[in-house]
Design a protein around this motif. Structure first.
Motif, PDB file in Angstrom:
ATOM      1  N   GLU A 202      -7.259  -6.078  10.960  1.00 51.80           N
ATOM      2  CA  GLU A 202      -6.045  -5.612  11.649  1.00 51.80           C
ATOM      3  C   GLU A 202      -6.347  -4.247  12.259  1.00 51.80           C
ATOM      4  O   GLU A 202      -6.607  -3.290  11.541  1.00 51.80           O
TER       5      GLU A 202
ATOM      6  N   ASP B 215      -6.369   0.539   8.515  1.00 53.72           N
ATOM      7  CA  ASP B 215      -6.219  -0.784   7.909  1.00 53.72           C
ATOM      8  C   ASP B 215      -7.570  -1.491   7.810  1.00 53.72           C
ATOM      9  O   ASP B 215      -8.579  -1.036   8.358  1.00 53.72           O
TER      10      ASP B 215
ATOM     11  N   ASP C  78       0.838  -1.206   0.000  1.00 55.90           N
ATOM     12  CA  ASP C  78       0.000   0.000   0.000  1.00 55.90           C
ATOM     13  C   ASP C  78       0.870   1.251   0.000  1.00 55.90           C
ATOM     14  O   ASP C  78       1.899   1.311   0.688  1.00 55.90           O
TER      15      ASP C  78
ATOM     16  N   THR D 262       0.554  -0.676   6.323  1.00 56.82           N
ATOM     17  CA  THR D 262      -0.747  -1.350   6.433  1.00 56.82           C
ATOM     18  C   THR D 262      -0.687  -2.693   5.730  1.00 56.82           C
ATOM     19  O   THR D 262       0.037  -2.860   4.743  1.00 56.82           O
ATOM     20  N   GLN D 263      -1.472  -3.642   6.239  1.00 52.56           N
ATOM     21  CA  GLN D 263      -1.606  -4.936   5.576  1.00 52.56           C
ATOM     22  C   GLN D 263      -2.486  -4.793   4.335  1.00 52.56           C
ATOM     23  O   GLN D 263      -2.165  -5.296   3.269  1.00 52.56           O
ATOM     24  N   ASP D 264      -3.619  -4.115   4.520  1.00 54.94           N
ATOM     25  CA  ASP D 264      -4.595  -3.952   3.434  1.00 54.94           C
ATOM     26  C   ASP D 264      -5.379  -2.660   3.696  1.00 54.94           C
ATOM     27  O   ASP D 264      -6.425  -2.675   4.334  1.00 54.94           O
ATOM     28  N   LEU D 265      -4.828  -1.552   3.240  1.00 58.84           N
ATOM     29  CA  LEU D 265      -5.382  -0.223   3.533  1.00 58.84           C
ATOM     30  C   LEU D 265      -6.868  -0.157   3.180  1.00 58.84           C
ATOM     31  O   LEU D 265      -7.280  -0.603   2.116  1.00 58.84           O
TER      32      LEU D 265
END
Length: 449
Positions: A201, A197, A158, A178-181
């Protein structure tokens, strides 16, 4: 309080112009522009297909109509009704469209989020922004309209790009932790960008305008995380609503938590006022009835009136336990909004769908709970004063202010289920929207002290 006659509407597409003079509403493929105070029709435009999104330009001179199925945006001018503009994204498709803050550029997001196309109405030039992230809130403008932040995804990471809106030049580009914004939002003063996130998370990151990471906040791990956020109008507080049914307030100096608001099924504090909506019999006396009754009388007769009683604490609310094996569980803080004077925060816990919680931000305590008969569909603060309007999918509108609470029946024939509402910029009126109609509600400003 006065109400207009209902007017037809499709897809909840009713918008009051930023200057407050006009109201745009859509009926299938027609765009109707009315005078906001009289509802007299000023302009009628016909689009190429059914309108799925409508938005005013910031100066209220242009209206954008998006037809996502056809990949087309049409723009109409209020000053020159004969002028119009059509933007066709062709095979690239279209999933989102919005105005830039200057009201002279349109940002179209193509299918599969391949790119954002920036179209200029003045020079007819085109700019492209690559790799926009497919997330709920991926574009954010500062309140002064100078800068734009875009969430991006490339090489499984991201990023955020900051652009100058005057010439669409890249100002900063940085990766986010972030892992997955899931979303981005500027503080109202334009100095801090909040990046959060995915709900898997719990993480919110705060960045400065030059891309520096100011702070990271995590409340817990191994449980569903952030569901909603809201900045206070002064930019001093950031409210974070989570799936654990709590709101956490961060301050703008240290970005540490200064308060945690719980939403329990039972309220026991004697200092909290609980307004409970109760049904009351119709006020029409039988001797006054004439048959057939007049239209206004019939509307009052056959609709259930309601009023507010103050409940004795402790009070227990209807609590819904979410189904564990379903996606998108109805749980956690789904809605939150600060009052324009920074004094109050309104929240809704999806586990207790019939209640609105109003918190005193100066004391950081629960002040009021509104317990409704039906589930809360929408609420919105008056832009000029601490007055909250609430709708619950029936034909009533509810208003709360520090002076008290009132339930008002909309005197409209037939089924008028209010599922959304929007205030006029002056706070003197609001549009009440149902799936097929809308009406204007005009308020006396002197009512609220």
């Amino acid at each position: 309080m006065n109400f207009s006659e209902p007017c037809r509407l499709s897809g909840l597409l009713g918008r009051i112009s930023p200057d407050g003079r006009c109201l745009a509403s859509c009926v299938q493929y027609r765009l109707i522009v009315r005078d906001a105070s009289t509802l007299q029709i000023l302009q009628l435009y016909t689009c190429l297909d059914q309108i799925q999104y409508v938005e005013w330009s910031s100066d209220s001179l242009f209206i954008l109509c998006a037809m996502y199925k056809r990949g087309i945006v049409q723009v109409w001018s209020l000053e020159q009704p004969d002028w119009h503009c059509k933007i066709d994204e062709g095979s690239a498709g279209l999933v989102a469209s919005c105005w830039s803050p200057d009201g002279r550029h349109i940002l179209n997001t193509t299918e599969f989020h391949l790119r954002i196309t920036v179209w200029s109405l003045c020079t007819k030039s085109v700019s492209y922004i690559k790799y926009p992230k497919a997330c709920q809130q991926g574009i954010a403008f500062t309140k002064d309209g100078r800068y734009m932040a875009v969430a991006e995804r490339r090489d499984c990471k991201d990023f955020v790009s900051l652009f100058v809106c005057s010439d669409w030049q890249l100002l900063r580009h940085f990766d986010t932790e972030t892992q997955d914004l899931f979303g981005i939002e500027w503080a109202p003063n334009g100095c801090v960008l909040a990046v959060w996130d995915t709900c898997l998370e719990y993480k919110i990151l705060l960045y400065s305008l030059d891309g520096r990471l100011l702070s990271t906040y995590r409340a817990y791990e191994w449980f569903l995380g952030i569901k909603s956020i809201a900045w206070s109008p002064s930019s001093q507080f950031l409210a974070i609503g989570s799936y654990d049914e709590k709101v956490r307030i961060l301050n703008h100096v240290t970005w540490k938590k200064i308060a945690e608001f719980e939403h329990p099924a039972t309220v026991a504090n004697t200092k909290t006022v609980v307004y409970k909506e109760v049904e009351k019999p119709s006020a029409v006396e039988m001797e006054r009835l004439s048959f057939p009754p007049t239209r206004a009388l019939a509307s009052t007769l056959f609709s259930t009136q309601s009023k507010y009683d103050i409940s004795q604490v402790p009070v227990s609310f209807q609590y819904i336990k979410p189904v564990a094996d379903r996606a998108n569980p109805k749980m956690g803080i789904g809605m939150l909004a600060f009052s324009p004077d920074n004094c109050f925060l309104a929240t809704k816990n999806d586990n207790i769908p019939n209640a609105v919680w109003i918190w005193d931000i100066q004391k950081l305590k629960l002040s009021v709970v509104l317990e409704q008969l039906c589930a809360i569909q929408s609420f919105q603060w008056d832009p000029r004063q601490p007055r909250l309007a609430v709708c619950t999918g029936n034909s009533k509108v509810y208003l709360w202010s520090p002076a008290g609470c009132v339930s008002v029946q909309v005197p409209v024939e037939g089924d008028f289920q209010i599922v959304s509402l929007c205030w006029h910029p002056s706070g003197d009126s609001m549009a009440l929207l149902s799936k097929e109609n809308f009406c204007m509600c005009y308020l006396e400003r002197e009512e609220v002290k």
